[in-house]
Design an enzyme around this catalytic site. Structure first.
Site, PDB file in Angstrom:
ATOM      1  CG  PHE A 300      -1.389   1.300   1.562  1.00 56.98           C
ATOM      2  CD1 PHE A 300      -3.383   1.113   1.254  1.00 56.98           C
ATOM      3  CD2 PHE A 300      -0.887   2.511   1.267  1.00 56.98           C
ATOM      4  CE1 PHE A 300      -3.497   2.592   1.267  1.00 56.98           C
ATOM      5  CE2 PHE A 300      -1.454   3.414   1.752  1.00 56.98           C
ATOM      6  CZ  PHE A 300      -3.542   3.651   1.793  1.00 56.98           C
ATOM      7  CD  GLU A 301       4.685   2.034  -2.456  1.00 55.55           C
ATOM      8  OE1 GLU A 301       5.413   3.176  -1.273  1.00 55.55           O
ATOM      9  OE2 GLU A 301       5.211   2.329  -3.860  1.00 55.55           O
TER      10      GLU A 301
END
Ligand code: GDP
Ligand code: MN
Length: 413
Positions: A300-301
């Site tokens: 996740f980013e």
């Protein structure tokens, strides 16, 4: 008496009528044939997607095509969904998914999570990248999950495969040695190393991302267990954030024995890139001597592509790591690389922990505390007891991140 066959009627009106009806018949036959041919092309072979996949296309026009993949998107599986607040604007942003064709089912799963929890009334586009050409099935099935635009790109070979300057004998030996250590995933995998190197130094250079400012990375088989009640892209924009994460974890020692020293070599030679208000404390408790091994978990980013594209420090740091060869002689990941770069190059105020986003991948999850307003607001269905804050706390770097934020700021004189 000459009897005229109606076919050769000399009556001009009749002649006109006949010619007209003949034309109509021929035109209808032609139309029928072209429709048949077109439907062949569109429905059977899906050539439209194949041609368009190299460009971009609007999924809505393909909604009618039969899917060999599972049912596209079922909003009823997200019964709690309420439309987002009415925004008058959108950020210049896209979802970003690197995947193999064989990841299709997991990608569809992830897309449904994102669409169901957030995007179905925000309509941010999706960019899919692959080191090989995407199959027609992949483009057709993924484009059917979203009403937003989908874009498909192939990564240039030189940005993916192991570079020629890597000593293959040395790399093979290193992979074999790492494979002997228990608990190291992808120890022998070259393609995993390619992926890590790509996400470290090349993803933001892809032509399909050039016109976007923000990306939100999405992997196959992830889960979002709360409604996302606001627009995280706009949050980034409105609060001047460059990098957002959910979970932070330490990297394994075995995969990165020389990464910290190699990094410090670079930053000692180039101290001008260290931001005076950096988040060094996240990465090191002793001002750079030793590494906490803390990383933002990059599956996740949400990030600002302008930073990656424009930061001389980031790009020179990547080049330094690349030249050291550790992506192949060890198994340097993009998470430790991003973790060090983001923590040292940026003002820590520009790093954001999305603590209200419930995110799960491979069993590790962030889940808001049930007594928090975030849990209530997001009508979450995650299990707090299973979260990084509780069950996996020993693997969480959250305390290091908070310690970094607590370091007194340097005010320019
Ligand atoms: P993990 O989360 O560290 O276990 O790694 P994954 O196997 O999930 O890989 C990370 C991301 O890179 C996922 O989005 C994968 O689909 C993608 N990926 C990994 N290896 C390859 C590859 O060889 N080719 C392509 N195109 N994508 C890959
Ligand atoms: Mn993954």
């Amino acid at each position: 008496m000459v009897s005229y066959s109606p076919l050769f009627s000399s009556s001009p009106a009749r002649w006109k009528q006949l010619v007209l009806s003949k034309r109509i018949t021929i035109a209808s036959i032609l139309l029928l044939f072209s429709l048949l041919a077109l439907s062949e092309v569109f429905l059977e072979r899906g050539i439209s997607t194949r041609i368009l996949s190299s460009l971009s296309f609007d999924a809505k026009s393909l909604d009618q095509s039969p899917l060999s993949c599972s049912n596209p998107f079922d909003p009823s599986s997200f019964p709690h969904h309420t439309p987002r607040p009415t925004y008058t604007r959108k950020a210049n942003a896209t979802f970003l998914t690197l995947a193999r064709n064989s990841d299709l089912a997991g990608v569809i799963h992830s897309m449904k999570q994102i669409e169901g929890r957030f995007n179905r009334d925000r309509h941010y586009p999706w960019v899919f990248l692959n080191d090989e050409p995407f199959t027609e099935e992949f483009t057709r099935c993924t484009s059917a999950v979203t009403s937003a635009k989908t874009h498909y790109g192939q990564i240039p070979r030189e940005q993916w495969v192991q570079p020629d300057f890597i000593d293959e004998e040395k790399a093979t030996k290193a992979r074999k040695a790492l494979s002997k250590i228990k608990g190291v995933f992808y120890a022998d995998s070259v393609s995993y190393r390619n992926m890590c190197r790509f996400y470290s130094g090349f993803f933001y250079k892809q032509p399909l991302l050039q016109d976007f400012k923000y990306y939100w990375r999405v992997e196959p088989d992830i889960n979002y267990r709360c409604e996302i009640e606001y627009d995280p892209f706009l949050y980034m924009e409105d609060n001047n954030k460059v990098y957002g994460f959910t979970i932070s974890v330490p990297e394994q020692q075995e995969t990165t024995p020389t990464l910290w020293d190699t990094s410090m070599e670079f930053f000692n030679q180039n101290p001008q890139y260290l931001h005076p208000n950096n988040a060094m404390r996240f990465a090191s408790k002793d001002g750079g001597q030793t590494w906490t091994r803390c990383t933002y978990w990059t599956n996740f980013e949400i990030g600002d592509l302008d930073f990656f594209r424009g930061s001389e420090g980031y790009n020179r740091y990547f080049e330094h790591l690349e030249a050291a060869g550790g992506f192949y002689y060890e198994r340097w990941g993009d998470a430790p690389m991003h973790g060090i770069a983001i923590s040292l190059l940026l003002d820590r105020d520009r790093i954001h922990h999305f603590d209200d986003i419930a995110y799960e991948h491979t069993g590790w999850e962030q889940c808001p505390n049930p007594v928090s307003s975030a849990y209530e607001r997001g009508r979450c269905d995650c299990d707090y007891d299973n979260s990084m804050d509780v069950k996996w706390k020993r693997y969480s770097c959250q305390a290091d991140f908070e310690a970094a934020l607590a370091v007194p700021r340097i005010h320019a004189a």
